[in-house]
Design an enzyme around this catalytic site. Structure first.
Site, short mmCIF file in Angstrom:
data_model
loop_
_atom_site.label_atom_id
_atom_site.label_comp_id
_atom_site.label_asym_id
_atom_site.label_seq_id
_atom_site.Cartn_x
_atom_site.Cartn_y
_atom_site.Cartn_z
N GLY A 173 -3.73 53.78 -24.31
CA GLY A 173 -4.23 54.10 -22.98
C GLY A 173 -5.73 54.20 -22.91
CB CYS A 191 -15.62 48.41 -27.92
SG CYS A 191 -14.70 49.93 -27.55
#
Length: 228
Positions: A173, A191
């Site tokens: 999530g 990321c």
């Protein structure tokens, strides 16, 4: 969270009502392997109809997770914290105390079976949550997550999104940085994006507790994912 406890046993669990999920709040940090095992159990139960959808709000101890697209070169300091490979999409990210993680387990068969749309809905949810603290969260083309424009060409990531879907039931999530130890991000390229930074509500000068963020998440849900 004690070992082998099921998330459905949490005393703060609330019952499902129509499209409303169970809202579950872990009172203490949850070990990452335990969280994944709990999610997989819940996902299987949602898929076979024996459990309601769920949103699980928690913290983790300090750790890194490596998504399915993680580049080993982006782990800059391998000995700094435990590293857990994970089946969610994305690359390396940090989790730790002061960060609100929301694991979202939804039956996407009831919600249009549109994975891209689901990720947009998660972004909308985060953006609406941040707006409760007068923070303008923004999307960026080609970069999943939610960003804050700091001015002067600087933009920092305040929330990460990484999902996995098993037979059209979602899990993993979002995570929102409330007041985590931002220095731990130095051990990875977050990321896979080296040219931008990471921020938190505290770093932006805002005082907010996890309970404050939980309330904002719940209210924002009604205007975003709760409309499904």
């Amino acid at each position: 969270m004690r070992q082998n406890r099921r998330i459905s046993d949490d005393r703060r669990r609330e019952p499902d009502a129509g499209m409303q999920p169970d809202w579950i709040i872990a009172e203490t940090p949850v070990a990452y392997p335990d969280a994944v095992a709990e999610m997989e159990r819940r996902v299987a139960a949602i898929r076979d109809g024996s459990a309601a959808e769920a949103v699980w709000l928690l913290e983790h101890p300090p750790l890194y997770t490596a998504g399915t697209s993680a580049d080993p070169a982006d782990l800059l300091d391998p000995g700094r914290l435990p590293v857990y490979p994970t089946g969610r999409g994305g690359q390396y990210t940090y989790h730790g105390p002061g960060q609100r993680v929301a694991y979202v387990m939804l039956d996407l068969r009831r919600r249009g079976m549109d994975l891209r749309g689901y990720v947009r809905d998660l972004e909308d949810w985060v953006i609406a949550t941040l707006a409760a603290f007068n923070v303008r969260g923004e999307r960026r083309a080609g970069r999943v997550g939610v960003w804050v424009d700091r001015g002067g060409g600087r933009e920092d990531k305040i929330a990460a999104i990484g999902v996995r879907v098993r037979r059209w039931v979602s899990y993993h999530g979002i995570s929102i940085n409330v007041d985590p130890a931002l220095e731990h991000y130095a051990g990875i390229v977050p990321c896979g994006i080296a040219e931008h930074g990471v921020t938190s509500l505290a770093d932006l000068g805002l005082t907010a507790s996890l309970a404050d963020v939980d309330l904002a998440l719940r209210e924002a849900w009604e205007r975003t994912l709760g409309r499904a």
